[in-house]
Design an enzyme around this catalytic site. Structure first.
Site, PDB file in Angstrom:
ATOM      1  N   LYS A 152       0.871  -1.171   0.000  1.00 31.75           N
ATOM      2  CA  LYS A 152       0.000   0.000   0.000  1.00 31.75           C
ATOM      3  C   LYS A 152       0.909   1.222   0.000  1.00 31.75           C
ATOM      4  O   LYS A 152       1.560   1.522   0.999  1.00 31.75           O
ATOM      5  CB  LYS A 152      -0.922   0.022   1.206  1.00 31.75           C
ATOM      6  CG  LYS A 152      -1.876   1.204   1.203  1.00 31.75           C
ATOM      7  CD  LYS A 152      -2.933   1.048   2.271  1.00 31.75           C
ATOM      8  CE  LYS A 152      -3.906   2.201   2.242  1.00 31.75           C
ATOM      9  NZ  LYS A 152      -4.986   2.032   3.231  1.00 31.75           N
ATOM     10  N   LYS A 154       1.694   5.005  -0.004  1.00 29.33           N
ATOM     11  CA  LYS A 154       1.155   6.310   0.365  1.00 29.33           C
ATOM     12  C   LYS A 154       1.784   7.378  -0.520  1.00 29.33           C
ATOM     13  O   LYS A 154       3.018   7.422  -0.695  1.00 29.33           O
ATOM     14  CB  LYS A 154       1.463   6.609   1.828  1.00 29.33           C
ATOM     15  CG  LYS A 154       0.788   5.668   2.816  1.00 29.33           C
ATOM     16  CD  LYS A 154      -0.688   5.970   2.973  1.00 29.33           C
ATOM     17  CE  LYS A 154      -1.298   5.202   4.123  1.00 29.33           C
ATOM     18  NZ  LYS A 154      -2.706   5.548   4.366  1.00 29.33           N
ATOM     19  N   LYS A 250     -13.351   0.631   7.694  1.00 27.66           N
ATOM     20  CA  LYS A 250     -12.530   0.641   8.906  1.00 27.66           C
ATOM     21  C   LYS A 250     -13.468   0.726  10.098  1.00 27.66           C
ATOM     22  O   LYS A 250     -14.365   1.583  10.134  1.00 27.66           O
ATOM     23  CB  LYS A 250     -11.568   1.825   8.904  1.00 27.66           C
ATOM     24  CG  LYS A 250     -10.528   1.785   7.800  1.00 27.66           C
ATOM     25  CD  LYS A 250      -9.673   3.047   7.801  1.00 27.66           C
ATOM     26  CE  LYS A 250      -8.633   3.007   6.678  1.00 27.66           C
ATOM     27  NZ  LYS A 250      -7.895   4.279   6.548  1.00 27.66           N
ATOM     28  N   ASP A 302      -2.241  -3.859   8.410  1.00 24.78           N
ATOM     29  CA  ASP A 302      -0.859  -3.893   8.887  1.00 24.78           C
ATOM     30  C   ASP A 302      -0.601  -2.950  10.058  1.00 24.78           C
ATOM     31  O   ASP A 302       0.545  -2.775  10.474  1.00 24.78           O
ATOM     32  CB  ASP A 302       0.110  -3.585   7.748  1.00 24.78           C
ATOM     33  CG  ASP A 302       0.131  -2.108   7.354  1.00 24.78           C
ATOM     34  OD1 ASP A 302      -0.892  -1.424   7.567  1.00 24.78           O
ATOM     35  OD2 ASP A 302       1.160  -1.632   6.836  1.00 24.78           O
TER      36      ASP A 302
END
Length: 347
Positions: A152, A154, A250, A302
């Site tokens: 992932k 950023k 989330k 993670d």
């Protein structure tokens, strides 16, 4: 009448290394742990306050304290949804109630009843840095995950092409998700699309600021788009489905597993795919999110891997993916092989 007791406390967790995204860099986090005890059995939940949503440990603890009388009088999860807004405070209580219910019943029910996968292909984050540093981090993660590596990446609006190309060169076999954390505008997005295709990016999360989703109207993106900061609860789906292919769920945004499951159902009913994410958190948060992750095409759990020290029995990254935090015994640890003791112990 059976007595219920709620306890909440904030704990600071140091990070193993700085975590840099478009909104800033963090070196430590505060997590709020809730325990709900009844009949000698304790359920556990965790909230990860986010400054992005105007939260810190103090405000989350205050929100929990405000509903303490109702929780200790026996409020259920459905009533909790009406009593509190989405957010970390409700998440911590809701997940503690899930855990408590499963332990009191002797086995999980509903979405926790079926044994869940022991290992899932979670992404590992590559934080914002210069191209060389991001490439080094990507190479490190890819070496750990072998052919199963998911990155992932950023990004903010600077050096998009250089950073992405460096990551792809360092990890040629990895699946890549890009997360802009609301830092792009429509022009930046359109300019970035060719390099996203060139570097085989599989998903782009929240390129535009939340609230500006309609600016995506008419965009034909060759890379699937996911809404993250824009999406909190099931009621958001109708507004977002015209512009996004996936929704990032989330528990700290939705305010617990109960509302997250509702969001997942609504998104899939609207033809959207699922991604499960998390804040920077411990494995207690990951344990509660695992049932959503098991339904998701993309997974980013993670958070605990960034901690200098996670809770004992937490999730572990292996060459085959992220191993579930079965050692925490959350809700009976229904990850293929339930733990033998489901009645006690602090995560």
């Amino acid at each position: 009448m059976t007595r219920t007791r709620l306890t909440a406390e904030a704990t600071t967790f140091a990070l193993a290394q700085p975590f840099a995204i478009a909104r800033g860099t963090r070196e430590a986090i505060e997590l709020v742990t809730v325990s709900i005890e009844r009949e000698g059995v304790t359920g556990w939940g965790e909230g990860a306050p986010s400054a992005r949503y105007g939260q810190d440990a103090r405000t989350v603890l205050a929100a929990i304290e405000a509903v303490r009388p109702r929780v200790e009088s026996g409020i259920d999860r459905a009533q909790l949804l009406a009593a509190m807004p989405p957010g970390s405070a409700r998440n911590a209580i809701d997940c503690a109630l899930w855990d408590l219910e499963a332990k009191l019943a002797g086995q999980p029910e509903g979405p926790l009843a079926t044994p869940l996968p022991t290992v899932l292909p979670s992404a590992v984050t590559v934080g914002i840095a210069g191209p060389a540093a991001m490439a080094a981090r990507a190479r490190e993660v890819a070496a750990q995950g072998s052919a199963h590596a998911v990155l992932k990446v950023k990004l903010d609006a600077r050096d998009i092409a250089a950073r992405l190309r460096a990551v792809r060169e360092a990890a040629p076999e990895a699946r890549i998700i890009v997360d802009a954390n609301e830092s792009w505008d429509r022009r930046t997005l359109e300019a970035a699309l060719p390099v996203l295709v060139e570097t085989d990016v599989r998903l782009l999360e929240q390129p535009l600021p939340a609230g500006e989703d309609a600016l995506l109207a008419g965009l034909s993106s060759p890379v699937p788009l996911a809404c993250d900061e824009s999406a909190h609860v099931a009621a958001d789906v109708a507004r977002l489905a015209p512009y996004y292919d996936y929704v990032t769920i989330k528990l700290d945004k939705s305010g617990g597993l109960t509302a997250a499951l509702e969001l997942a159902d609504a998104a899939q009913a609207a033809g959207m795919g699922l991604m499960t994410g998390c804040m920077l958190c411990s494995s207690l948060s990951v344990a509660a999110a695992w049932p959503i992750a098991a339904r998701s095409s993309f997974i980013d759990l993670d958070g605990p891997l960034w901690l200098a020290r996670d809770r004992a029995g937490g999730a572990v990254l292996g060459a085959d993916g992220l191993h579930a935090p079965a050692g925490l015994n959350w809700a009976g640890s229904r990850y293929g092989s339930p733990a033998s003791d489901t009645r006690g112990g602090q995560p």
